[in-house]
Design a protein around this motif. Sequence first.
Motif, short mmCIF file in Angstrom:
data_model
loop_
_atom_site.label_atom_id
_atom_site.label_comp_id
_atom_site.label_asym_id
_atom_site.label_seq_id
_atom_site.Cartn_x
_atom_site.Cartn_y
_atom_site.Cartn_z
N LYS A 294 0.84 -1.20 0.00
CA LYS A 294 0.00 0.00 0.00
C LYS A 294 0.87 1.24 0.00
O LYS A 294 2.06 1.19 0.37
CB LYS A 294 -0.93 0.01 1.21
CG LYS A 294 -0.24 -0.05 2.56
CD LYS A 294 -1.23 0.01 3.72
CE LYS A 294 -2.13 -1.18 3.78
NZ LYS A 294 -3.09 -1.12 4.92
N PRO A 295 0.33 2.39 -0.41
CA PRO A 295 1.10 3.63 -0.37
C PRO A 295 1.56 3.94 1.06
O PRO A 295 0.86 3.62 2.03
CB PRO A 295 0.10 4.68 -0.87
CG PRO A 295 -0.91 3.92 -1.66
CD PRO A 295 -1.02 2.59 -0.98
N ILE A 314 -1.44 2.87 -9.39
CA ILE A 314 -0.70 1.63 -9.18
C ILE A 314 -1.62 0.58 -8.56
O ILE A 314 -1.62 -0.59 -8.96
CB ILE A 314 0.50 1.84 -8.24
CG1 ILE A 314 1.48 2.86 -8.82
CG2 ILE A 314 1.21 0.52 -7.94
CD1 ILE A 314 2.62 3.23 -7.87
N TYR A 315 -2.43 0.99 -7.62
CA TYR A 315 -3.19 0.03 -6.83
C TYR A 315 -4.50 -0.38 -7.51
O TYR A 315 -4.72 -1.57 -7.76
CB TYR A 315 -3.39 0.59 -5.42
CG TYR A 315 -2.06 0.55 -4.70
CD1 TYR A 315 -1.65 -0.62 -4.10
CD2 TYR A 315 -1.19 1.63 -4.71
CE1 TYR A 315 -0.40 -0.71 -3.49
CE2 TYR A 315 0.06 1.56 -4.12
CZ TYR A 315 0.45 0.38 -3.51
OH TYR A 315 1.68 0.28 -2.94
N GLU A 316 -5.34 0.55 -7.85
CA GLU A 316 -6.58 0.18 -8.55
C GLU A 316 -6.31 -0.12 -10.02
O GLU A 316 -6.95 -0.99 -10.62
CB GLU A 316 -7.62 1.28 -8.41
CG GLU A 316 -8.13 1.49 -6.99
CD GLU A 316 -8.84 0.27 -6.41
OE1 GLU A 316 -9.11 -0.69 -7.16
OE2 GLU A 316 -9.10 0.28 -5.20
N VAL A 416 8.07 -8.50 -6.42
CA VAL A 416 9.00 -7.65 -5.67
C VAL A 416 8.23 -6.72 -4.74
O VAL A 416 8.62 -6.50 -3.59
CB VAL A 416 9.91 -6.86 -6.62
CG1 VAL A 416 10.76 -5.85 -5.84
CG2 VAL A 416 10.81 -7.79 -7.42
N LEU A 417 7.14 -6.16 -5.23
CA LEU A 417 6.30 -5.32 -4.37
C LEU A 417 5.88 -6.10 -3.11
O LEU A 417 5.89 -5.56 -2.00
CB LEU A 417 5.05 -4.85 -5.13
CG LEU A 417 5.22 -3.69 -6.09
CD1 LEU A 417 3.98 -3.53 -6.97
CD2 LEU A 417 5.48 -2.39 -5.33
N TRP A 418 5.52 -7.36 -3.31
CA TRP A 418 5.07 -8.17 -2.18
C TRP A 418 6.21 -8.46 -1.21
O TRP A 418 6.06 -8.26 0.01
CB TRP A 418 4.45 -9.47 -2.69
CG TRP A 418 4.10 -10.45 -1.62
CD1 TRP A 418 4.60 -11.70 -1.45
CD2 TRP A 418 3.16 -10.25 -0.56
NE1 TRP A 418 4.03 -12.31 -0.34
CE2 TRP A 418 3.15 -11.43 0.22
CE3 TRP A 418 2.34 -9.19 -0.19
CZ2 TRP A 418 2.34 -11.58 1.34
CZ3 TRP A 418 1.53 -9.33 0.94
CH2 TRP A 418 1.54 -10.51 1.68
N GLU A 431 7.71 6.78 -6.32
CA GLU A 431 8.55 6.33 -7.43
C GLU A 431 8.85 4.84 -7.38
O GLU A 431 9.78 4.35 -8.03
CB GLU A 431 9.87 7.12 -7.44
CG GLU A 431 10.80 6.86 -6.26
CD GLU A 431 10.43 7.60 -4.99
OE1 GLU A 431 11.16 7.46 -3.98
OE2 GLU A 431 9.40 8.33 -5.00
N VAL A 432 8.06 4.07 -6.65
CA VAL A 432 8.38 2.67 -6.38
C VAL A 432 8.51 1.83 -7.65
O VAL A 432 9.39 0.97 -7.75
CB VAL A 432 7.34 2.05 -5.42
CG1 VAL A 432 5.95 2.03 -6.03
CG2 VAL A 432 7.76 0.66 -4.98
N ILE A 433 7.67 2.05 -8.65
CA ILE A 433 7.71 1.21 -9.85
C ILE A 433 8.99 1.47 -10.64
O ILE A 433 9.67 0.52 -11.09
CB ILE A 433 6.47 1.44 -10.74
CG1 ILE A 433 5.19 1.18 -9.93
CG2 ILE A 433 6.52 0.56 -11.97
CD1 ILE A 433 5.08 -0.21 -9.36
#
Length: 598
Positions: A294-295, A314-316, A416-418, A431-433
């Motif tokens: 999550k953000p 990113i999320y929805e 990787v996000l997980w 800027e995570v992606i």
Amino acid sequence: MLTKPDTLSYALAVSAQQPHTFDVSVTIPSHQTDTLTLTLPAWIPGSYMIRDFARNITALAATTADGNIVSSTKTDKQTWQINAGGQAVTVNYSVYAYDLSVRSAFINDEYAFCNGTSVFLKVSGMDDVPCTLTLTKPAHKPAWQIETSMPNLEDRDNTLHFQCEDYDELIDHPIFIGECSRLVFTENGVEFVMLFSGTTDIDIDRVCRDLAPVCRHHMRLFGDPQPVERYVFMTLLSDTGFGGLEHRSSTALLFPRFDLPLNGDPLEKTDAYITFLSLCSHELFHTWHVKRIKPDVMVKPDLLSETYTEQLWIYEGFTSFYDDLTLARVGLITPEKYLDIVAQNNSRLLVNAGRFKQSAAQSSFDAWTRFYKQDASATNQIVSYYTKGGIIALGLDLLIREQSNHKHSLDDVMRVLWTDYGREIKGTPDEVITTICQHHFNIDVSDYLNDVVYHTRDVPLDALLHTMGVTQQLRQKVQFDDKGGRATSDKRINRAFGAVMKNLETGVLIQVVRENTPAAKAGLQVNDKLLAVEDYVVTSPLVQRMLDATSKKTLKLLVLREGRVVTLELPVTEAEYEVCQFTITDTDKFQRWLNTNG
């Protein structure tokens, strides 16, 4: 100094089906403070709009253990102060529950439903205190069932007892009490519960069979260990309602009852049923991607006021990409049907002039006002972070594959996000992606994201779709309500109109007017009642038929507007190539793209 009690004890019971009331209480043991402050959230995570749930609290009183009344004062729209003098105190209150949605609370003759944010007061300063909950079903409804994803302590008669680690967990498990059909299935050691409210003869066995591979896909994509041991699909059946809201180990869904398969129905999947499967896929995906990944600002949001982020695309958006893709990957829909759905999503985006005025990042930030409080100008002024975010995700996946020579895909980004953010709920920066792609895969996607996320440029699908063996074509509509995808006829609409209409008993209601179209140039407005074209009373198909058949340069419109009769002139122009369809040009390449295994 506030000494926290060991446990806060909540209780909830259905007071009355009419007038739709819950009786709620919270018991606070003795503590070292004279005044307690209690608040109710103003919004619910996952639905970014101030809803002021406290307006539904209709009565509140506080008493000590020996029954003495303690003074309470309401200090603002959602805050109460209790002058308990350090004594143990029980606060009793009533909640009006008649909002049939996935966000709030609702009671009718078949069931009662609520989210914790709508009913459970928070004791300030005791956020991390364990909470128990007692749920009681009505004594005159012995057949009613209680369902929630909360950890269960014990059952006794009409009462169930639950335990939560803290207030945040307490409000993150929706509660159902009522008549229902219910079936349990297990995948990869996780128990899934499918619940439908009421007594409609839904083919629940079929629904569970269809959802099982969706559950397996999502669990396989993110990998072990799984974040939940038990998950509830809690579906409220209605006449026409629609919605879904994610929770940490469940989802609340609202869906039209007769859009679902009934026992004895044919086995082919209707578009409506596919939409339901996609909705379930979407909300389950949020178990990882929203509830845990999550953000950063949403890790501990202030539920009393807005919390802003530019990351909802990113999320929805990513979840909107994976919900339908999963159905195709596991074989619930054909590749062609999947591409039709993507084409319809992209067509919805392409006819939206707002995409040139608002970026996906801005849409995310302004969700509280411009997206969740849309007005007549919305289609011309804003863009959906769901719709554009899903197309951004498709383009990003194709770009990653292209730049990595097919070694990586968006699936790898999700993993990787997980592992880096979701498992321990660290919260993602804006800027995570870009960072993940650069550091983990040595791929630079910054220019792409700058164009399509932070500016208003379209996703360059034409330059990317070859990676999946697909081409995109723009075409004219074949009928007035054509949403895109493969054309169902060789016939084409010849003339443009530019408004969305709804048939009335006499004439049509104008619901949307897109800018720079004949409807806009004629001066049509939202909520106009278009009664006649060239003095003939019309339906929406007849409007288009008269447009296509005319040899005139303008058509006369007779409009009823706020009690006045207005005459307008509609310019007759050629129809735009405004909807898209996708065609598979390389079947092997497309299958390799589609079958990327999570």
